[in-house]
Design an enzyme around this catalytic site. Structure first.
Site, PDB file in Angstrom:
ATOM      1  N   GLY A 239       0.650  -1.141   0.121  1.00 49.38           N
ATOM      2  CA  GLY A 239       0.038   0.063  -0.006  1.00 49.38           C
ATOM      3  C   GLY A 239       0.751   1.146  -0.005  1.00 49.38           C
ATOM      4  N   CYS A 346     -14.286   4.300 -28.127  1.00 44.42           N
ATOM      5  CA  CYS A 346     -15.624   5.045 -28.244  1.00 44.42           C
ATOM      6  C   CYS A 346     -16.339   5.202 -26.832  1.00 44.42           C
ATOM      7  CB  CYS A 346     -16.651   4.349 -29.163  1.00 44.42           C
ATOM      8  SG  CYS A 346     -15.782   4.029 -30.707  1.00 44.42           S
TER       9      CYS A 346
HETATM   10  C1  LIG Z   1      -3.018  -4.963  -4.045  1.00 44.96           C
HETATM   11  C2  LIG Z   1      -2.355  -5.810  -2.881  1.00 44.96           C
HETATM   12  C3  LIG Z   1      -1.242  -5.585  -2.204  1.00 44.96           C
HETATM   13  C4  LIG Z   1      -0.217  -4.474  -2.974  1.00 44.96           C
HETATM   14  O1  LIG Z   1      -0.754  -3.088  -3.047  1.00 44.96           O
HETATM   15  P1  LIG Z   1       0.198  -2.002  -3.342  1.00 44.96           P
HETATM   16  O2  LIG Z   1      -0.525  -0.731  -3.038  1.00 44.96           O
HETATM   17  O3  LIG Z   1       0.412  -2.262  -4.901  1.00 44.96           O
HETATM   18  O4  LIG Z   1       1.494  -2.173  -2.430  1.00 44.96           O
HETATM   19  C5  LIG Z   1      -0.802  -6.373  -1.210  1.00 44.96           C
HETATM   20  N1  LIG Z   1      -1.549  -7.197  -0.549  1.00 44.96           N
HETATM   21  C6  LIG Z   1      -2.831  -7.351  -1.004  1.00 44.96           C
HETATM   22  C7  LIG Z   1      -3.680  -8.227  -0.420  1.00 44.96           C
HETATM   23  C8  LIG Z   1      -3.199  -6.960  -2.143  1.00 44.96           C
HETATM   24  O5  LIG Z   1      -4.499  -7.144  -2.605  1.00 44.96           O
END
Ligand SMILES: *Cc1c(COP(=O)(O)O)cnc(C)c1O
Length: 419
Positions: A239, A346
């Site tokens: 994240g 489109c």
């Molecule tokens: C998408 C996801 C991540 C990675 O998220 P980022 O924002 O790209 O770092 C990590 N763990 C889970 C469970 C996810 O669904």
């Protein structure tokens, strides 16, 4: 994106002139930098040096085999959300022992594949899933290591579509049901309880939400300990955000230092291995989308630059109203005009950038920046558009890592009626 540099007025990716890539591979083409991927990975590796930690790469950000391979060689684990992604990890030659399997809706076939190849851990998101993994493992004479994905109910303060850690989201086990579910987990056959995890959202640009989520997890680990349930790892998900425009996300070091300071201060989690699952923060700024201007037009009120990339290639603007910087590959000294940069599809949602000040002529190349994550991976064939080619530049060398799709392949699996 320090792997981009203007030389004699021409934008280069590492040591390669972008017009040469357009010439050789056509447009639209995704261009990634080997050094940017490896260096960014290195920043996370350094921030965990000397600790029992595993940084996983969340495959869904960009699952090209070459990128999986580069990161596997660097020592990454992998966070996957489907059996298809597991197959990619295997196809890239990486080890399933470093794979954690996330996702709210794992199918029986996916669970069986993961058990057969021996993933490191299932990140379980509901009571039903927990019971089903247990039953599937029993049926297959296997055993499943599990972690419960707990929803810590903290606000990641990011776009609602990429916020996942609030009570109202579909993800994870509700915080106040977690203890009960752990108690069930330790009683189920063929289940080995090994961890706890969370993932609160994506493109998070502050440290506080991560620390708040960690604190919630620590409290649960303490409560589990008091009930005699010992874990081996704590997984804080991914994240961490990147800079698309003027965001100022923390560095990997700053984020991980804050996390480890908290962990070191807590006797309940101090001894646990720490896992992360970063996607965007590893590859987001290691890629760009190279596209050519087909037509310029004005409707009297607005000017449009119609390019050969579209929402099927890069969906983030249409999906999340996302901002990507767009720059000229060979800037002109003619006056700048304000353009909406749009694709040929489109749909009015088919835009890549709005109100951009650019000096353009038809035939010019543009680079859409910060397109290494959730870009190619989200692309589609809408309007029967073959997906873009992908290349990785490595100093002066350009490796084609995915061919542009041949049009025939888009309908090769289709059949006309026989009568
Ligand atoms: C998408 C996801 C991540 C990675 O998220 P980022 O924002 O790209 O770092 C990590 N763990 C889970 C469970 C996810 O669904």
């Amino acid at each position: 994106m320090d792997w981009l540099e203007s030389r004699d007025g021409i934008l280069h990716a590492e040591g390669v002139a972008l017009p040469d890539i357009a010439e050789r591979f056509g447009t639209p083409t995704y261009v990634y930098s080997r050094s940017a991927i490896v260096e960014r990975w290195g920043a996370f590796a350094e921030a965990t040096a000397g600790r029992r930690a595993l940084v996983c790469y969340a495959l869904k950000a960009n699952s090209n085999l070459a990128i999986i391979d580069l990161l596997a060689r660097a020592g990454a684990g992998f966070d996957i959300v489907s059996g298809g992604e597991l197959r990619r990890v295997l196809a890239a030659g990486a080890s399933p022992e470093r794979v954690v399997f996330s996702g709210v809706g794992k199918s029986t076939a996916e669970i069986e594949l993961a058990l057969r190849v021996g993933v490191r851990c299932f990140n379980v998101e509901s009571e039903s899933e927990l019971k089903w993994i247990s039953a599937t493992a029993v049926r297959n004479g296997a055993s499943a290591a599990v972690s419960l994905r707990v929803n810590p109910d903290v606000d990641a303060r990011t776009h609602p579509y990429i916020s996942t850690g609030l009570r109202e989201n579909k993800f994870g086990v509700a915080y106040d049901q977690a203890l009960e579910l752990y108690q069930l987990a330790v009683s189920l056959p063929a289940i080995e309880v090994v961890g706890i995890d969370c993932h609160i959202g994506s493109q998070i640009t502050e440290i506080e939400p991560f620390v708040a989520a960690l604190d919630r997890l620590i409290a649960l680990v303490e409560a589990l300990e008091a009930r005699g349930i010992a874990l081996r790892h704590i997984d804080l998900g991914g994240g961490l955000g990147i800079r698309y425009d003027d965001e100022r996300p923390p560095t990997p070091r700053a984020m991980l230092d804050a996390i480890f300071a908290r962990i070191d201060a807590s006797p309940a989690v101090r001894g646990l291995e720490v896992l992360f699952e970063f996607g965007r923060a590893i590859v987001g700024n290691a890629g760009l989308l190279l596209t050519r201007v087909e037509y310029l037009k004005s409707n009297g009120e607005r000017r449009f630059a119609i390019v050969d990339a579209a929402m099927n290639d890069l969906m983030r603007p249409a999906l999340y109203d996302a901002y990507h910087r767009i720059v000229e590959v060979q800037p002109r000294d003619t006056p700048r005009q304000v353009y909406d940069v749009v694709g040929p599809i489109c749909e009015s949602g088919d835009w890549l950038g709005r109100a951009r000040s650019l000096a353009l002529a038809e035939g010019d190349l543009l680079a859409i920046l910060s397109a290494g994550a959730y870009a190619m991976a989200m692309s589609s064939n809408y309007n029967t558009r073959p997906r873009a080619a992908e290349v990785i530049v490595d100093r002066e060398t350009t490796h084609l890592v995915r061919e542009r799709e041949p049009v025939e392949s888009l309908y090769a699996l289709e059949r006309r009626l026989s009568e």
